[in-house]
Design a protein around this motif. Structure first.
Motif, PDB file in Angstrom:
ATOM      1  N   LEU A 215       0.850  -1.107  -0.227  1.00 25.30           N
ATOM      2  CA  LEU A 215       0.003   0.163   0.006  1.00 25.30           C
ATOM      3  C   LEU A 215       0.975   1.319  -0.014  1.00 25.30           C
ATOM      4  O   LEU A 215       1.419   1.568   1.031  1.00 25.30           O
ATOM      5  CB  LEU A 215      -0.972   0.191   1.160  1.00 25.30           C
ATOM      6  CG  LEU A 215      -1.959   1.288   1.480  1.00 25.30           C
ATOM      7  CD1 LEU A 215      -2.786   1.116   0.281  1.00 25.30           C
ATOM      8  CD2 LEU A 215      -2.480   1.081   2.615  1.00 25.30           C
ATOM      9  N   ALA A 216       1.225   1.759  -1.185  1.00 25.06           N
ATOM     10  CA  ALA A 216       1.882   3.208  -1.289  1.00 25.06           C
ATOM     11  C   ALA A 216       1.395   3.928  -2.310  1.00 25.06           C
ATOM     12  O   ALA A 216       0.349   3.798  -2.947  1.00 25.06           O
ATOM     13  CB  ALA A 216       3.363   2.509  -1.603  1.00 25.06           C
ATOM     14  N   GLY A 217       1.900   5.083  -2.248  1.00 30.56           N
ATOM     15  CA  GLY A 217       1.554   6.323  -3.061  1.00 30.56           C
ATOM     16  C   GLY A 217       1.532   5.710  -4.654  1.00 30.56           C
ATOM     17  O   GLY A 217       2.660   5.085  -4.899  1.00 30.56           O
ATOM     18  N   THR A 218       0.811   6.489  -5.773  1.00 28.54           N
ATOM     19  CA  THR A 218       0.913   5.951  -6.928  1.00 28.54           C
ATOM     20  C   THR A 218       2.059   6.644  -7.561  1.00 28.54           C
ATOM     21  O   THR A 218       2.142   7.869  -7.644  1.00 28.54           O
ATOM     22  CB  THR A 218      -0.362   6.175  -7.773  1.00 28.54           C
ATOM     23  OG1 THR A 218      -1.393   5.253  -7.069  1.00 28.54           O
ATOM     24  CG2 THR A 218      -0.330   5.835  -9.117  1.00 28.54           C
ATOM     25  N   SER A 265       4.421  -1.899  -5.835  1.00 31.04           N
ATOM     26  CA  SER A 265       3.142  -2.362  -6.615  1.00 31.04           C
ATOM     27  C   SER A 265       1.884  -2.581  -5.692  1.00 31.04           C
ATOM     28  O   SER A 265       2.165  -3.612  -4.760  1.00 31.04           O
ATOM     29  CB  SER A 265       3.338  -3.510  -7.527  1.00 31.04           C
ATOM     30  OG  SER A 265       2.156  -3.610  -8.085  1.00 31.04           O
ATOM     31  N   SER A 266       0.957  -1.751  -5.537  1.00 35.58           N
ATOM     32  CA  SER A 266      -0.334  -1.863  -4.751  1.00 35.58           C
ATOM     33  C   SER A 266      -1.443  -2.309  -5.563  1.00 35.58           C
ATOM     34  O   SER A 266      -2.499  -2.180  -5.084  1.00 35.58           O
ATOM     35  CB  SER A 266      -0.638  -0.219  -4.422  1.00 35.58           C
ATOM     36  OG  SER A 266       0.550   0.131  -3.509  1.00 35.58           O
ATOM     37  N   GLU A 267      -1.062  -3.082  -6.745  1.00 33.56           N
ATOM     38  CA  GLU A 267      -2.158  -3.335  -7.459  1.00 33.56           C
ATOM     39  C   GLU A 267      -3.211  -4.639  -6.744  1.00 33.56           C
ATOM     40  O   GLU A 267      -4.363  -4.603  -7.005  1.00 33.56           O
ATOM     41  CB  GLU A 267      -1.685  -4.086  -8.903  1.00 33.56           C
ATOM     42  CG  GLU A 267      -1.067  -3.122  -9.712  1.00 33.56           C
ATOM     43  CD  GLU A 267      -0.473  -3.636 -11.161  1.00 33.56           C
ATOM     44  OE1 GLU A 267      -0.679  -4.734 -11.118  1.00 33.56           O
ATOM     45  OE2 GLU A 267       0.026  -2.968 -11.964  1.00 33.56           O
ATOM     46  N   LYS A 268      -2.478  -5.308  -5.896  1.00 32.01           N
ATOM     47  CA  LYS A 268      -3.287  -6.312  -5.346  1.00 32.01           C
ATOM     48  C   LYS A 268      -4.219  -5.701  -4.405  1.00 32.01           C
ATOM     49  O   LYS A 268      -5.738  -6.262  -4.427  1.00 32.01           O
ATOM     50  CB  LYS A 268      -2.236  -7.349  -4.437  1.00 32.01           C
ATOM     51  CG  LYS A 268      -3.061  -8.310  -3.721  1.00 32.01           C
ATOM     52  CD  LYS A 268      -1.968  -9.279  -2.821  1.00 32.01           C
ATOM     53  CE  LYS A 268      -2.560 -10.272  -1.970  1.00 32.01           C
ATOM     54  NZ  LYS A 268      -1.531 -10.988  -1.161  1.00 32.01           N
ATOM     55  N   ALA A 277      -4.333   4.423  -4.123  1.00 29.82           N
ATOM     56  CA  ALA A 277      -3.800   5.908  -3.530  1.00 29.82           C
ATOM     57  C   ALA A 277      -3.624   6.950  -4.831  1.00 29.82           C
ATOM     58  O   ALA A 277      -3.513   6.649  -6.042  1.00 29.82           O
ATOM     59  CB  ALA A 277      -2.491   5.727  -2.891  1.00 29.82           C
ATOM     60  N   PRO A 278      -4.103   8.217  -4.516  1.00 23.93           N
ATOM     61  CA  PRO A 278      -3.602   9.071  -5.736  1.00 23.93           C
ATOM     62  C   PRO A 278      -2.359   9.108  -6.031  1.00 23.93           C
ATOM     63  O   PRO A 278      -1.416   8.730  -5.435  1.00 23.93           O
ATOM     64  CB  PRO A 278      -4.151  10.665  -4.896  1.00 23.93           C
ATOM     65  CG  PRO A 278      -4.832   9.992  -3.606  1.00 23.93           C
ATOM     66  CD  PRO A 278      -4.274   8.814  -3.343  1.00 23.93           C
TER      67      PRO A 278
END
Length: 302
Positions: A215-218, A265-268, A277-278
């Protein structure tokens, strides 16, 4: 829904408190020392039980990355044993736990963004203690979300954004490392994502997606690029600014080694919870604008 958060003064805890005040049907309760002290495992269960959580957010941690090299026992006591006790207490209370972890579980040698199935290989005590905490949480509470995040900043506490603004108030030029890459992540966004995920967990007793998520910024950037964005934005809103000079990691030695690539990568998470995330620039601007305007008001009233 009642979220009980370990840690009273951390960036995520403060952001959750603020976000919870704006949402109907959500109560956020933070627990910190001495009532709940992760270095004293005997305090954990009673503190959480008294708070009557629907979901526990395990946010408290030992985060002094360099100091951890000299205090490995304390780092592991808090980040591994303490985190495990929080998850165990949540399990005994019959509720899920959302546990925050870090990009520092990786060694930074991958070319692209790390996914959840990539091999972990922490470079220092802090990362190793957080990885041990992940394992402890997963072992004692099957209803767990482990959220690895990175480069966290906010209007609260100590962080890179506030450091850059503080230094810009005293200097014309700031030297910043240019060969470490990652995803700047606003704790305000982390709070929003946690509230979103918690609502999913609360509304679906049969939820089967427990496990590890990133879970991180895009979007990614290096530290010096992040610093330039912070200071350029600050200037637009009347805050302090300075030139940024690129340096190498070797020019700024630290006791603990940092991964050269912290991109996640926060795709999951996006697929499981329908939340993304924005882009990091947008989130950073919101925080910098808030801080810069606050500094400008302080200057006018001085």
């Amino acid at each position: 829904m009642r979220l009980v958060v370990t840690g009273r003064d951390g960036q995520v805890a403060a952001s959750l408190l603020e976000a919870g005040q704006r949402r109907d049907g959500i109560e956020v309760v933070t627990l910190g020392r001495p009532v709940l002290d992760l270095a004293r495992p005997d305090t954990v269960f009673d503190a959480l039980a008294a708070a009557r959580p629907d979901i526990v957010v395990s946010a408290a941690a030992y985060t002094a990355v360099d100091q951890a090299e000299d205090e490995p026992d304390l780092a592991f006591a808090v980040n591994a044993v303490g985190a495990g006790k929080v998850a165990e207490a949540a399990a005994k209370l019959g509720v899920p736990v959302i546990h925050l972890s870090t990009d520092y579980v990786f060694d930074g040698t991958k070319d692209g963004a790390y996914v959840e199935t990539d091999a972990t290989a922490p470079l220092g005590v802090y990362g190793a203690s957080k990885l041990a905490g992940e394992l402890a949480v997963a072992a004692v509470n099957p209803r767990h979300l482990i959220l690895r995040t990175a480069w966290v900043y906010s209007p609260f506490g100590k962080n890179f954004v506030k450091t850059m603004l503080r230094l810009a108030g005293d200097r014309d030029e700031i030297a910043v490392v240019a060969d470490q890459w990652g995803n700047p992540t606003s704790a305000l966004d982390i709070a929003d994502s946690i509230l979103h995920a918690a609502a999913v967990l609360r509304g679906d007793e049969a939820f089967d997606g427990y496990g590890i998520y990133h879970l991180a910024g895009t979007g990614g950037i290096n530290w010096s690029g992040f610093a330039r964005h912070i200071l350029d934005t600050s200037a637009r809103y009347g805050g302090p600014t300075a030139r940024v000079r690129d340096i190498a990691t070797a020019d700024y030695p630290t006791k603990a080694r940092r991964p050269a690539n912290s991109r996640l990568s926060s795709e999951k998470f996006a697929e499981a919870f329908e939340w993304t995330a924005p882009v990091w620039q947008e989130s950073a601007e919101k925080v910098v604008r808030r801080l810069a305007r606050g500094k400008a008001r302080q200057a006018l009233s001085a």
